[in-house]
Design an enzyme around this catalytic site. Structure first.
Site, PDB file in Angstrom:
ATOM      1  N   THR A 162      19.068  -0.868  -9.003  1.00 61.05           N
ATOM      2  CA  THR A 162      19.648  -0.540 -10.406  1.00 61.05           C
ATOM      3  C   THR A 162      21.269  -0.607 -10.121  1.00 61.05           C
ATOM      4  OG1 THR A 162      20.308   1.805 -10.382  1.00 61.05           O
ATOM      5  CG2 THR A 162      18.254   1.072 -11.088  1.00 61.05           C
ATOM      6  N   ASP A 163      22.121  -0.815 -11.203  1.00 59.33           N
ATOM      7  CA  ASP A 163      23.844  -0.777 -10.833  1.00 59.33           C
ATOM      8  C   ASP A 163      23.827   1.056 -10.952  1.00 59.33           C
ATOM      9  OD1 ASP A 163      26.220  -0.398 -10.569  1.00 59.33           O
ATOM     10  OD2 ASP A 163      26.641  -2.225 -11.798  1.00 59.33           O
ATOM     11  N   TRP A 164      24.992   1.607 -10.612  1.00 58.64           N
ATOM     12  CA  TRP A 164      25.183   2.843 -10.755  1.00 58.64           C
ATOM     13  C   TRP A 164      24.760   3.666 -12.203  1.00 58.64           C
ATOM     14  CZ3 TRP A 164      28.097   5.741  -6.623  1.00 58.64           C
ATOM     15  CH2 TRP A 164      28.400   7.162  -6.983  1.00 58.64           C
TER      16      TRP A 164
END
Ligand code: NOJ
Length: 748
Positions: free
Chosen positions: A283-285
């Site tokens: 995932t992104d942050w």
């Protein structure tokens, strides 16, 4: 480089770690051996240990704070730790003190260099030189792995057509084909021979459509149709997967209502199903957690389940998997077999990188490669190829012999941090050579420096000090633009004119009557139309990186000849955004009709036309995609196709002569564009299908041939199938997207 002494000292103390850094031969093995190793390991893991592998944690502060979680096997990857001694300690605890001894994947945003910073990715794209960009990615891997990083969150492959979006800086611009070539080059450069200790896993991001944020405002929603995704936004990702990219990051945006981290269509159907991707999806942050803010899930448990359903393997910083997956498996909401699949994808990357054999970094050897002379030379060459000459009335190149007194001015003339650009976490101002420093070294005693403006947003009414110095000089070199902080993530802008009083400074300099050469350093194409008349020449350098100063000095003095081309359309005014060369043809195409300013005021209100344009700014850009001048000139002639008609499995070969019609050697970026005249859906007015850099001596004529497989003209049409639609086409060979005369051909 400030940290070195401390690191060396620490490395001497970290005896338990340094004695284990002797490299063992890699036993990575064949694909089936890798899969066997993955399965063997998986069969020994508890559910909790599997879920631990799916958890990525940002490391900061003392390693001891993480020791307990590492020992319990609750962390599969860390990001943001680049002290090699600490990295080794993280690995040591994982390898020696956890039950199964699985090493960590150590990640970092190494976006355009690690210590030696190259131009921002938009500047890399303006080189139109994939080989050079590949070499730059290799430099970044050598330096980053030298400090223990084995996974970079790069390249960013988001097509960006709205310069308000601050992250345009991080990608290759507006064009699918250019982005694709750069994507492949960067993946090759980073990953090299995977199990080699200097290779770093690439992470293609942000999947998908993130660059189409509405209004150019970062994180905003996108509304891309599946066809638009497949024809414009996804091809660079598919090519990067084919080039072997090991990992991929989902994006923050929701497209048509579905956040990417919960988008099973994108991740499961397209990425894994159609493209056969068996790498790691992260995932992104906190993009898993942000699905709650999107209103796409009730709580962390709900979004963790949705991310699992979408096929996402690793959670960056939501702790959603760590906290809830066990419970979700027990309740039957998530299948353990899906978790096994995710863990396989993670372990495979670790095995392929040779981490089980060599988890540690050799601290001393790693320090020795930072800022190596050949790294700095590569960064300088890249910055030289990246700068775009937008205007030159003949003042450039400067004649070094004739230069007696140079005024250097402007807020970017000596801004060592800012010329590095966005995402230069590990680049250091102390190692950066600014244009001021480079020019002072080149012309000792001949450079006067008066900044004029301390920073880009400063406002001043008068420039008496600068003007007085300008009057005493014989040439004025002014460095304008925007600081690094004005572009990049979360840094979108609604106004793209030069900020503060920079335009006024330029006008005041012009008024002195002395030749003014402007260099712009920025994270995006700024709207510089009003500034162009106030300079005799303009170089657009984006943010050029560590060696920007010497590169620009070489260009200004003619030791290097500009060859960069615009990787994005330059707008006249921000209200034109998004404006890009490969737009579809409207039913009422603009044809240069009258603008408001062309109508005398006495005429009162009058209808101006019925085509697709802005009454005040028309529909043409300031500079088209692919544009850039040289210190010489080029001409194209004898453009001819080898046939009139091609089969769908054929190859179009175009021959032409490129001539250097000037008096200096120079490099032209030859570009080939194609238009499909009639389709089952409306088609772009032009699409780039090939480019190459050609260097010619003054007066040289070279016969060239370019071959393009007809299959490159395939697109997803009305029936949703990607194929070439037979019919009439037009092809251009030119130095930019707005020049040349098309030649016709047919596909049967
Ligand atoms: C957020 C950014 O969107 C992404 O590009 C980056 O790689 C991660 N943070 C990790 O820093």
């Amino acid at each position: 480089m400030k940290p070195i002494p401390i690191l060396f000292l620490a490395s001497l103390l970290a005896v338990s770690v340094s004695c284990t850094t002797e490299r063992k031969p890699s036993t990575v093995g064949t694909t089936s051996e890798v899969e066997r190793r993955v399965d063997q390991l998986l069969s020994r893991m508890t559910l909790a240990e599997k879920i631990g592998q799916m958890n990525q944690v940002s490391a900061g502060g003392e390693v001891a704070n993480y020791a307990d979680a590492l020992r319990k096997g609750q962390v599969g990857s860390i990001l943001n730790e680049v002290d090699p001694v600490k990295v080794n300690e993280f690995q040591r605890i994982s390898v020696e003190e956890s039950r199964l001894g699985i090493p960590l994947l150590v990640a970092r945003d190494v976006i355009h260099g690690f210590h030696t910073i190259f131009p921002i990715p938009l500047g890399l794209a303006s080189t139109f030189d994939p080989e050079l960009v590949e070499a730059g990615a290799r430099v970044a891997s050598v330096e980053a792995t030298g400090q223990g990083v084995r996974w970079t969150f790069s390249p960013m492959l988001d097509i960006a057509r709205d310069p308000r979006w601050g992250r345009m800086a991080e990608g290759s611009g507006e064009d699918t084909y250019l982005d694709t070539r750069m994507a492949e080059a960067m993946v090759r450069g980073y990953q090299g021979d995977l199990s080699d200790a200097t290779s770093i896993a690439a992470c293609i991001k942000h999947f998908a459509g993130y660059g189409a944020a509405e209004g150019g405002r970062d994180y905003n929603s996108t509304f891309l149709t599946e066809r638009q995704l497949r024809n414009v936004y996804l091809p660079p990702f598919e090519a990067a997967v084919k080039a072997g990219a090991m990992t991929l990051m989902t994006s923050f945006n929701d497209n048509d209502g579905v956040p990417s981290t919960g988008n099973a269509f994108l991740v499961k159907d397209v990425l894994r199903g159609e493209w056969g991707f068996d790498g790691l999806v992260v995932t992104d942050w906190n993009s898993m957690g942000e699905m709650i803010s999107h209103g796409f899930g009730e709580d962390r448990k709900d979004v963790a389940r949705k991310a699992m359903e979408a096929g996402v393997d690793m959670d960056m910083m939501t702790y959603g998997y760590l906290s809830h997956l066990e419970e979700l498996v027990r309740s039957g909401a998530v299948r353990e077999s899906d978790i096994d699949q995710a863990v396989r994808n993670i372990l495979r990357v670790k095995i392929l990188l040779g981490l089980f054999e060599n988890p540690y970094v050799d601290v001393e050897a790693g320090q020795a490669v930072q800022y190596a002379p050949d790294h700095l030379a590569a960064a300088q060459k890249t910055a030289e190829e990246s700068a775009i000459l937008l205007k030159n009335d003949g003042v450039l190149p400067l004649d070094p012999a004739a230069v007696r007194n140079i005024l250097v001015t402007g807020p970017l003339a000596d801004a060592p941090h800012d010329q590095l650009g966005t995402w230069a976490f590990d680049g250091e101002a102390g190692h950066t050579v600014t244009p001021l420093r480079a020019l002072q070294e080149r012309f000792p005693g001949k450079v006067t420096y008066v900044p004029g403006l301390a920073y880009s947003r400063e406002r001043r009414d008068r420039f008496d000090d600068v003007v007085a110095a300008a009057r005493r000089s014989d040439v004025i070199l002014v460095f304008l633009g925007e600081e690094a902080i004005l572009s990049g993530e979360a840094h979108s802008l609604a106004d793209l004119n030069l900020k503060g009083s920079q335009s006024e400074l330029l006008a005041a300099l012009k008024a002195t009557g002395k030749p003014v050469v402007a260099t712009v350093m920025a994270g995006r194409p700024l709207t510089i139309e009003r500034d162009l008349p106030n300079c005799a020449a303009m170089l657009y350098a984006f943010h050029p990186g560590t060696m920007g100063g010497p590169a620009l000095a070489n260009l200004l003095l003619g030791d290097a000849v500009p060859s960069g081309k615009t990787p994005v359309t330059f707008l006249r005014t921000v209200g034109q955004a998004p404006l890009y060369y490969s737009h579809n043809m409207t039913g009422r195409p603009y044809n240069g009709e009258t603008l408001l300013d062309d109508i005398p005021l006495e005429a009162g209100q009058t209808s101006l036309g019925n085509t697709s344009y802005y009454l005040d700014y028309g529909a043409y850009p300031l500079f088209p995609f692919g544009y850039g001048l040289s210190y010489t000139t080029f001409a194209y002639s004898d453009i001819a196709l080898d046939r009139e008609t091609y089969a769908t499995d054929g190859t179009v070969t175009v021959s032409f002569t490129l001539s250097n019609t000037g008096t200096r050697a120079g490099t032209e970026v030859v570009q080939v564009y194609v238009r499909d005249l009639v389709g089952s859906i409306t088609r772009p007015v032009k699409e780039l299908k090939h480019f190459e850099r050609v260097t010619l001596a003054p007066g040289e004529n070279r016969a060239l041939k370019v071959s393009i497989p007809v299959q490159e003209l395939a697109f997803v049409g009305l029936d949703g199938v990607k194929k070439v639609e037979p019919g009439e086409f037009q092809l251009w060979v030119a130095g930019d997207s707005a020049s040349g005369t098309g030649v016709a051909f047919n596909v049967k």
